[in-house]
Write a protein that holds these residues in place. Sequence first.
Motif, PDB file in Angstrom:
ATOM      1  N   ARG A 156      35.440  49.640  34.280  1.00 40.51           N
ATOM      2  CA  ARG A 156      36.571  50.557  34.507  1.00 40.51           C
ATOM      3  C   ARG A 156      37.760  50.232  33.608  1.00 40.51           C
ATOM      4  NH1 ARG A 156      36.694  50.009  40.992  1.00 40.51           N
ATOM      5  NH2 ARG A 156      34.800  51.164  41.491  1.00 40.51           N
ATOM      6  N   CYS A 157      37.696  49.121  32.901  1.00 40.99           N
ATOM      7  CA  CYS A 157      38.836  48.637  32.117  1.00 40.99           C
ATOM      8  C   CYS A 157      39.098  49.552  30.923  1.00 40.99           C
ATOM      9  CB  CYS A 157      38.538  47.220  31.652  1.00 40.99           C
ATOM     10  SG  CYS A 157      39.766  46.564  30.537  1.00 40.99           S
ATOM     11  N   ILE A 158      40.372  49.824  30.636  1.00 44.49           N
ATOM     12  CA  ILE A 158      40.717  50.640  29.469  1.00 44.49           C
ATOM     13  C   ILE A 158      41.367  49.793  28.376  1.00 44.49           C
ATOM     14  CG2 ILE A 158      40.882  52.803  30.757  1.00 44.49           C
ATOM     15  CD1 ILE A 158      44.008  52.350  30.610  1.00 44.49           C
ATOM     16  N   MET A 159      41.258  48.472  28.488  1.00 47.70           N
ATOM     17  CA  MET A 159      41.718  47.520  27.475  1.00 47.70           C
ATOM     18  C   MET A 159      43.207  47.670  27.128  1.00 47.70           C
ATOM     19  SD  MET A 159      39.117  45.720  27.124  1.00 47.70           S
ATOM     20  CE  MET A 159      39.856  44.675  25.949  1.00 47.70           C
ATOM     21  N   CYS A 160      44.006  47.865  28.155  1.00 46.98           N
ATOM     22  CA  CYS A 160      45.445  47.971  27.898  1.00 46.98           C
ATOM     23  C   CYS A 160      46.056  46.584  27.670  1.00 46.98           C
ATOM     24  CB  CYS A 160      46.140  48.666  29.064  1.00 46.98           C
ATOM     25  SG  CYS A 160      46.222  47.663  30.559  1.00 46.98           S
ATOM     26  N   THR A 161      45.356  45.535  28.072  1.00 42.42           N
ATOM     27  CA  THR A 161      45.750  44.119  27.964  1.00 42.42           C
ATOM     28  C   THR A 161      46.997  43.739  28.778  1.00 42.42           C
ATOM     29  OG1 THR A 161      47.114  44.234  25.959  1.00 42.42           O
ATOM     30  CG2 THR A 161      44.729  43.929  25.655  1.00 42.42           C
ATOM     31  N   ARG A 162      47.398  44.573  29.706  1.00 45.46           N
ATOM     32  CA  ARG A 162      48.533  44.191  30.562  1.00 45.46           C
ATOM     33  C   ARG A 162      48.246  42.871  31.281  1.00 45.46           C
ATOM     34  NH1 ARG A 162      50.844  49.108  34.210  1.00 45.46           N
ATOM     35  NH2 ARG A 162      51.684  50.447  32.596  1.00 45.46           N
ATOM     36  N   CYS A 163      47.017  42.749  31.839  1.00 48.63           N
ATOM     37  CA  CYS A 163      46.682  41.559  32.630  1.00 48.63           C
ATOM     38  C   CYS A 163      46.684  40.311  31.765  1.00 48.63           C
ATOM     39  CB  CYS A 163      45.327  41.742  33.310  1.00 48.63           C
ATOM     40  SG  CYS A 163      43.999  42.121  32.163  1.00 48.63           S
ATOM     41  N   VAL A 164      46.200  40.449  30.514  1.00 47.43           N
ATOM     42  CA  VAL A 164      46.150  39.299  29.606  1.00 47.43           C
ATOM     43  C   VAL A 164      47.578  38.862  29.270  1.00 47.43           C
ATOM     44  CG1 VAL A 164      45.377  38.507  27.350  1.00 47.43           C
ATOM     45  CG2 VAL A 164      43.965  40.085  28.661  1.00 47.43           C
ATOM     46  N   ILE A 206      49.473  45.652  38.192  1.00 47.75           N
ATOM     47  CA  ILE A 206      49.788  46.190  36.860  1.00 47.75           C
ATOM     48  C   ILE A 206      48.588  46.826  36.176  1.00 47.75           C
ATOM     49  CG2 ILE A 206      51.757  44.658  36.459  1.00 47.75           C
ATOM     50  CD1 ILE A 206      49.986  42.902  34.739  1.00 47.75           C
ATOM     51  N   CYS A 207      47.383  46.581  36.690  1.00 45.99           N
ATOM     52  CA  CYS A 207      46.211  47.229  36.094  1.00 45.99           C
ATOM     53  C   CYS A 207      46.322  48.741  36.369  1.00 45.99           C
ATOM     54  CB  CYS A 207      44.922  46.685  36.706  1.00 45.99           C
ATOM     55  SG  CYS A 207      43.448  47.428  35.989  1.00 45.99           S
ATOM     56  N   PRO A 208      46.400  49.565  35.328  1.00 44.44           N
ATOM     57  CA  PRO A 208      46.626  50.994  35.570  1.00 44.44           C
ATOM     58  C   PRO A 208      45.414  51.710  36.153  1.00 44.44           C
ATOM     59  CG  PRO A 208      46.407  50.556  33.216  1.00 44.44           C
ATOM     60  CD  PRO A 208      46.340  49.227  33.895  1.00 44.44           C
TER      61      PRO A 208
HETATM   62  S1  SF4 Z   1      45.135  45.514  33.197  1.00 47.03           S
HETATM   63 FE1  SF4 Z   1      43.471  44.319  32.295  1.00 47.03          FE
HETATM   64  S2  SF4 Z   1      41.646  44.913  33.455  1.00 47.03           S
HETATM   65 FE2  SF4 Z   1      43.208  46.462  33.874  1.00 47.03          FE
HETATM   66  S3  SF4 Z   1      42.797  48.064  32.365  1.00 47.03           S
HETATM   67 FE3  SF4 Z   1      44.329  46.715  31.468  1.00 47.03          FE
HETATM   68  S4  SF4 Z   1      43.158  45.242  30.280  1.00 47.03           S
HETATM   69 FE4  SF4 Z   1      41.721  46.230  31.674  1.00 47.03          FE
END
Ligand code: SF4
Length: 549
Positions: A156-164, A206-208
């Motif tokens: 389901r991840c859209i690779m927004c990298t918020r979590c990283v 924060i994961c959208p």
């Molecule tokens: S917050 Fe992390 S797990 Fe969620 S969509 Fe973004 S990169 Fe993927």
Amino acid sequence: MPKITIDGRECEFEGKKMILQVAQECGVAIPHYCYHPGLSIVASCRICLAEVASPNPRNGGKLELIPKLMPTCQTPASDGMEVYTRSPKSIANQKAVMEYLLINHPLDCPVCDQAGECYLQDYSYQYGRAESRFQEDKIKQPKKDIGPHVLLYADRCIMCTRCVRFTREVTGTNELGVFGRGSREQIDVFPGVGLTNEMSGNVVDICPVGALLDKEFLFSQRVWFLSSTPSIDGLTASGDNIFIEHNEGRIYRVKPRTNLEINKWWISDEIRYGWKFVHNDDRLTTPQRQQLGTLEDCVWESAYTDALTGLRRAVREKGSGSLAVMVSPMLSCEDAYLLARLARSLDREAILAVGPVPTDGDDKTFPGGYTIRAEKCPNRRGVRRALELVCQQSEQVMDYQPFAEMLADKQCETQALIVTGNYPAGDWPDKELAKGLTRKFVVAIDTLPNVLSSKANVVLPSVTWAEKAGTFENTDGRLQAFSQAIAPIEFARSEGQIALDLLAKAGERPASRYDAVAIREEMSGVFITDVEHPRAEVQCEADMQFIEL
Ligand code: SF4
Ligand code: FES
């Protein structure tokens, strides 16, 4: 003041801001995934791109359209700019990004916890294409248990990298990273490392999309059934702003409420998951009184009669100063004030004391500025302030340690006590206090059974902070009001209501229902001028017409 125009709407701004930030402050919606106000800007998701025309100083300040689409999250706003997020080129980009993101995203909204608060779902509806042109098989990514509180559904991840970025910049713990390339790219923890930091639950917020999920909330409720009540951390001295989310009298989750001066966008896991004691099966729910050496359930009226009789007898027999009230730092300022008023109405020289203050180590501040407080109670300062208000002299309010020592002293003149608890664990009071309470008339007001409630003469079941309204003063001296989220369980009553009932029964004031605002008005001073109230926040706006059935 400089201003820009976004889709024909003039927006003023101050200082250095990005176009997206100006738009948000002005109430103009621009879709965004990777941008989060608490994290660095990477401009990787590309959905916020828009056409921008900017005054060219080398051309007499004439407005010139920048030939390519600009990421509004990363483009500084400058006076006179014009931004078009609904132009054909911008809309084509939004549709292209949505189509690209949905290529491999599973269409499992009916079983996804994020459904109802998912940006992919919302933007798909607002900015996406109606149908998919993708014929091939979707790539499947694994589901992983990555920490004590968080599950990763990688496909389901859209690779927004918020979590990283969160684990890099806010907690500084770096547990998460981007692994692989292209369509095989995925978020994961490093081998042998779990997402174990004390703020890990924030990555779910924060994961959208529904890629990072809260294990404790998983499949427990659909989010549209939840009501959200603004509240304050009731477990530590942080004063963190939270939302308590509940349905039909049960709490399902606690989420941070943005307050840039206190907790910003975050809360610790201890605040997020520490509310479970509210629904502890062992909660005290019925008043009890000693009869023939054992505690028996009774109605409130009988418990009140026994409590007043015992407290008054001690004052009559031993004179002024023989009554004491110990107010727990878990209680609100209003509770403390009313309990002190009750004690002073029965005994003009009643001793007022603050209960034990639980602590755990030292304050811990993370690289992003968030601090986990060592003090594990929400209102030590506020309780003392409220007690001082009643006795008018600060030296008359005793701290817990000297109070417990005084009670343990054989010469102690205190013969009757009102003792309050409301701690999340039933493992109090300590041995010293328990010893000091023997052979005294004790009215215990508490939420969970413990040594005290098993030995008291009268036990009055009270409610947790989620079941009442009030005010807490945090470690920085900020007074903040919180609202009642759920109704009190069974027959329990708030400490403030119990004090009001006993005052009414003692003939000191007319019977009334507990109203935190009215009590604060009575307390006056800083409780009128300095208490901060939750700001009204619009959680979601209905975008469909409601049809009455
Ligand atoms: S917050 Fe992390 S797990 Fe969620 S969509 Fe973004 S990169 Fe993927
Ligand atoms: S929000 Fe601007 S590129 Fe992601």
